[in-house]
Design an enzyme around this catalytic site. Structure first.
Site, PDB file in Angstrom:
ATOM      1  N   ASP A  64      26.565   7.937  32.826  1.00 46.87           N
ATOM      2  CA  ASP A  64      27.734   8.027  33.710  1.00 46.87           C
ATOM      3  C   ASP A  64      28.939   8.574  32.960  1.00 46.87           C
ATOM      4  O   ASP A  64      29.009   8.542  31.725  1.00 46.87           O
ATOM      5  CB  ASP A  64      28.056   6.656  34.306  1.00 46.87           C
ATOM      6  N   GLU A  92      28.058   2.420  32.117  1.00 43.66           N
ATOM      7  CA  GLU A  92      28.697   2.011  30.871  1.00 43.66           C
ATOM      8  C   GLU A  92      30.209   2.035  31.000  1.00 43.66           C
ATOM      9  O   GLU A  92      30.909   1.200  30.424  1.00 43.66           O
ATOM     10  CB  GLU A  92      28.234   2.930  29.734  1.00 43.66           C
TER      11      GLU A  92
END
Length: 281
Positions: free
Chosen positions: A6, A68
């Site tokens: 991400d 994350e």
């Protein structure tokens, strides 16, 4: 080899090219996450043919995680699958951008949102209500005291800047008008701890303070008052492990004989807490 897939949003940013289309200009590659973290993922996948040609004595595993940047749930999921979807490794390299330096220590991080729900009343009769903004103010006084304790305790390793754990009140929202006792107020904060600081224990203490004396004071005039608690992020610190398999491997490959620290948090601390020798590089 581990990386998160991400990236942070591009909202409100001025891009001269499509941030989600890799664009080469003057020998550089532009795009959202080309370094953090798409670059490392591309390198890992690009090396797979060479990995397959090597007479590996044990598996080389690629672990890609999600979320994350927001909740750290991806690495928790990955560690839950260890021993099933993937095997326990001898060493973990988390591929965050470090300018090819080997990072053996970073801060922990925890995020917390507290929403105080009191009772609205006209400001001429405040005794009939419970002011959620005043409750938030009382909590923030405690947060300032916690920050002072962080500074007094300092950083035992002497490797971080600033040399202590930190607390930031990042957002506060509440109230409806100047002449109405505020019924609701939200406080959002984050904490970053040096290795050895139990940041989650500090979060517990903050919640206990909000649900204890702060809420008790609100309920003196409004028994229905409540506090909503949301822990939205938590990741442990990465502590130095001199001579670990991960450190030795990364230092040899990077051609360096020293390690360094970073002040941001990564998934490396979660791998280390699971008993895996880990560095960031």
């Amino acid at each position: 080899l581990s990386a998160h897939t991400d990236v942070v949003p591009v909202n409100g940013q001025t891009w001269t090219s499509d941030p989600f289309t890799l664009t080469e200009r003057d020998g550089r590659l532009y795009g959202r996450g080309t370094c953090d973290m798409k670059g490392f993922i591309a390198l890992m996948l690009g090396m797979v043919p060479e990995f397959l040609e090597k007479p590996l004595q044990r598996p080389l595993e690629i672990v890609l995680t999600y979320d994350e940047e927001t909740t750290m749930e991806g690495v928790a999921h990955a560690l839950h699958e260890m021993g099933r979807a993937w095997q326990k490794p001898a060493a973990v390299i988390v591929g965050e951008p470090t300018m090819m330096e080997v990072v053996d220590a970073h801060l922990s991080i925890a995020g917390l949102r507290l929403t105080f729900n009191g009772r609205a009343a006209h400001s001429s009769l405040p005794q009939l209500g419970a002011n959620a903004i005043l409750a938030a103010q009382e909590l923030m006084g405690e947060l300032v005291r916690i920050q002072q304790r962080f500074e007094d305790t300092g950083d035992p390793t002497g490797r971080f800047t600033p040399p202590y754990s930190t607390l930031n009140i990042g957002r506060i929202e509440g109230g409806t008008a100047h002449n109405i006792v505020a019924e609701k107020c939200m406080v959002e904060l984050s904490l970053r701890g040096v290795p050895g600081c139990d940041i989650e224990q500090v979060v517990d203490r903050i919640i206990q303070y909000a649900e204890g004396p702060v809420l008790a004071k609100m309920r003196e005039t409004a028994p229905e008052s409540a506090v909503e608690v949301r822990r939205w992020l938590a990741a442990p610190a990465l502590a130095p492990q001199p001579g670990s398999e991960a450190e030795k491997l990364a230092m040899r490959l990077a051609g360096t004989n020293r390690t360094t620290t970073v002040s941001y948090a990564t998934e490396a601390g979660s791998f280390q807490r699971a008993g895996l020798p880990t560095v960031v590089c």
